[in-house]
Motif scaffolding. Structure first.
Motif, short mmCIF file in Angstrom:
data_model
loop_
_atom_site.label_atom_id
_atom_site.label_comp_id
_atom_site.label_asym_id
_atom_site.label_seq_id
_atom_site.Cartn_x
_atom_site.Cartn_y
_atom_site.Cartn_z
N ALA A 1 0.84 -1.19 0.00
CA ALA A 1 0.00 0.00 0.00
C ALA A 1 0.87 1.24 0.00
CB ALA A 1 -0.90 -0.01 1.22
N ALA A 2 0.40 2.26 -0.66
CA ALA A 2 1.12 3.52 -0.68
C ALA A 2 0.98 4.22 0.67
CB ALA A 2 0.57 4.40 -1.80
N ILE A 3 2.02 4.93 1.02
CA ILE A 3 2.03 5.70 2.26
C ILE A 3 1.96 7.17 1.89
CG2 ILE A 3 3.39 6.34 4.28
CD1 ILE A 3 4.67 3.58 4.15
N ALA A 4 1.08 7.89 2.54
CA ALA A 4 0.95 9.33 2.32
C ALA A 4 1.52 10.08 3.51
CB ALA A 4 -0.51 9.70 2.12
N VAL A 5 2.40 11.03 3.25
CA VAL A 5 2.93 11.91 4.29
C VAL A 5 2.00 13.10 4.33
CG1 VAL A 5 4.90 13.29 5.03
CG2 VAL A 5 5.29 11.09 3.90
N VAL A 6 1.43 13.36 5.53
CA VAL A 6 0.36 14.35 5.64
C VAL A 6 0.68 15.45 6.66
CG1 VAL A 6 -1.45 12.73 4.93
CG2 VAL A 6 -0.87 12.92 7.34
N VAL A 7 0.11 16.61 6.41
CA VAL A 7 0.23 17.77 7.30
C VAL A 7 -1.15 18.42 7.42
CG1 VAL A 7 2.66 18.26 6.79
CG2 VAL A 7 0.89 19.26 5.35
N ASN A 8 -1.23 19.40 8.30
CA ASN A 8 -2.44 20.18 8.48
C ASN A 8 -2.78 20.87 7.15
OD1 ASN A 8 -3.75 22.94 9.20
ND2 ASN A 8 -4.09 21.64 10.99
N PRO A 9 -4.07 20.96 6.80
CA PRO A 9 -4.42 21.58 5.51
C PRO A 9 -4.00 23.04 5.39
CG PRO A 9 -6.39 21.06 6.80
CD PRO A 9 -5.23 20.48 7.52
N GLY A 10 -3.76 23.72 6.50
CA GLY A 10 -3.32 25.10 6.46
C GLY A 10 -1.83 25.26 6.24
N PHE A 11 -1.10 24.16 6.23
CA PHE A 11 0.36 24.20 6.03
C PHE A 11 0.65 24.64 4.60
CE2 PHE A 11 4.53 22.25 5.22
CZ PHE A 11 5.24 22.75 6.30
N ALA A 12 1.38 25.74 4.45
CA ALA A 12 1.58 26.32 3.12
C ALA A 12 2.86 25.87 2.42
CB ALA A 12 1.58 27.85 3.23
N ASP B 1 1.39 22.46 13.32
CA ASP B 1 2.79 22.08 13.11
C ASP B 1 3.01 20.57 13.11
OD1 ASP B 1 2.45 21.53 15.81
OD2 ASP B 1 4.42 22.29 16.37
N ALA B 2 1.94 19.80 12.99
CA ALA B 2 2.06 18.33 13.02
C ALA B 2 2.32 17.76 11.64
CB ALA B 2 0.78 17.72 13.59
N ILE B 3 3.06 16.66 11.61
CA ILE B 3 3.32 15.91 10.39
C ILE B 3 3.22 14.43 10.74
CG2 ILE B 3 5.83 15.97 10.72
CD1 ILE B 3 6.08 16.05 7.63
N GLY B 4 2.66 13.66 9.83
CA GLY B 4 2.51 12.24 10.06
C GLY B 4 2.45 11.49 8.75
N PHE B 5 2.21 10.20 8.84
CA PHE B 5 2.05 9.39 7.64
C PHE B 5 0.98 8.34 7.90
CE2 PHE B 5 5.46 7.63 10.18
CZ PHE B 5 5.11 6.29 10.31
N VAL B 6 0.25 8.03 6.85
CA VAL B 6 -0.84 7.07 6.93
C VAL B 6 -0.87 6.26 5.64
CG1 VAL B 6 -2.27 8.51 8.46
CG2 VAL B 6 -2.52 8.72 5.98
N ASP B 7 -1.63 5.19 5.66
CA ASP B 7 -1.91 4.45 4.44
C ASP B 7 -2.65 5.43 3.52
OD1 ASP B 7 -3.89 2.88 2.71
OD2 ASP B 7 -2.51 1.32 3.41
N ALA B 8 -2.23 5.53 2.28
CA ALA B 8 -2.80 6.51 1.35
C ALA B 8 -4.31 6.33 1.20
CB ALA B 8 -2.12 6.41 0.00
N GLY B 9 -4.81 5.12 1.37
CA GLY B 9 -6.24 4.87 1.26
C GLY B 9 -7.04 5.45 2.41
N SER B 10 -6.37 5.84 3.48
CA SER B 10 -7.04 6.41 4.65
C SER B 10 -7.17 7.93 4.59
CB SER B 10 -6.26 6.05 5.92
OG SER B 10 -6.22 4.67 6.11
N VAL B 11 -6.49 8.55 3.66
CA VAL B 11 -6.48 10.02 3.59
C VAL B 11 -7.89 10.54 3.32
CG1 VAL B 11 -5.63 12.01 2.30
CG2 VAL B 11 -4.09 10.13 2.84
N ASP B 12 -8.24 11.58 4.07
CA ASP B 12 -9.52 12.24 3.85
C ASP B 12 -9.26 13.74 3.69
OD1 ASP B 12 -9.12 13.26 6.43
OD2 ASP B 12 -10.42 11.77 7.36
N GLY B 13 -10.30 14.52 3.62
CA GLY B 13 -10.17 15.96 3.41
C GLY B 13 -9.67 16.75 4.61
N SER B 14 -9.42 16.07 5.73
CA SER B 14 -9.00 16.80 6.94
C SER B 14 -7.51 17.13 6.95
CB SER B 14 -9.35 15.97 8.19
OG SER B 14 -8.53 14.80 8.26
#
Length: 136
Positions: free
Chosen positions: A27-38, A116-129
Motif C-alpha cells: 500500500a502507498a504511504i501518504a505523508v500528511v500535514v495540516n491543511p493550512g500548512f503552506a 505544526d504536526a506531520i505524520g504518515f498514513v496508508d494513502a487509502g485512509s487520507v480524507d479531506g482533513s
C-alpha cells in the motif's frame, strides 16, 4: 495448436494477475500535514524532521508495517536502526523521538488539529482533513 494458444493465454493472465496482486500488496504511504500548512516539504526535509535535525514540526509515528516501510523509504534505515538512533539521542539529551499514535485515524485527527504536526498514513485512509505532501 489451438490448445497451445489457450495455455499461453492462461499463463499470460496468471502472470499479469500475480503482478497486480504484488503491486497492491504494498500500500502507498501518504505523508500528511495540516491543511493550512503552506510550505512544500520534500523527502529529505521530512527525514530531517523525523530524525530530530529539524524541529520546525512535530512528527508523529505509528507502529507496525506502515512505520517500518516509512522508516525504510524516507529515513533510509530499518526499524532497529531508527530505535537505536533515538535511544542514543535520548540518552545524551539530544532530543525525544517522534510521538507514537496507534493508527491512521489517530494520525489524521492529530495532524488535522495541529498546525505544526506531520505524520504518515496508508494513502487509502487520507480524507479531506489533511494535506498530502507526497506519497511513497
Amino acid at each position: 495448436m489451438h490448445n497451445f494458444s489457450i495455455k499461453k493465454t492462461v499463463a499470460s493472465l496468471t502472470f499479469t494477475a500475480a503482478i497486480m496482486l504484488s503491486a497492491s500488496a504494498q500500500a502507498a504511504i501518504a505523508v500528511v500535514v495540516n491543511p493550512g500548512f503552506a510550505d512544500a516539504l520534500d523527502q529529505e526535509k521530512v527525514a530531517q524532521i523525523y530524525l530530530g535535525k529539524d524541529k520546525t514540526m512535530t512528527p508523529y509515528m505509528q507502529s507496525g508495517g506502515t512505520a517500518d516501510e516509512f522508516i525504510d523509504k524516507v529515513l533510509s534505515r530499518n526499524a532497529s536502526q531508527f530505535k537505536a538512533y533515538w535511544a542514543k539521542l535520548a540518552f545524551t539529551g539530544g532530543g525525544r523521538p517522534p510521538k507514537e499514535l496507534g493508527n491512521d485515524a489517530e494520525v489524521l485527527k492529530t495532524v488535522a488539529s495541529s498546525a505544526d504536526a506531520i505524520g504518515f498514513v496508508d494513502a487509502g485512509s487520507v480524507d479531506g482533513s489533511v494535506k498530502v505532501l507526497f506519497s511513497l
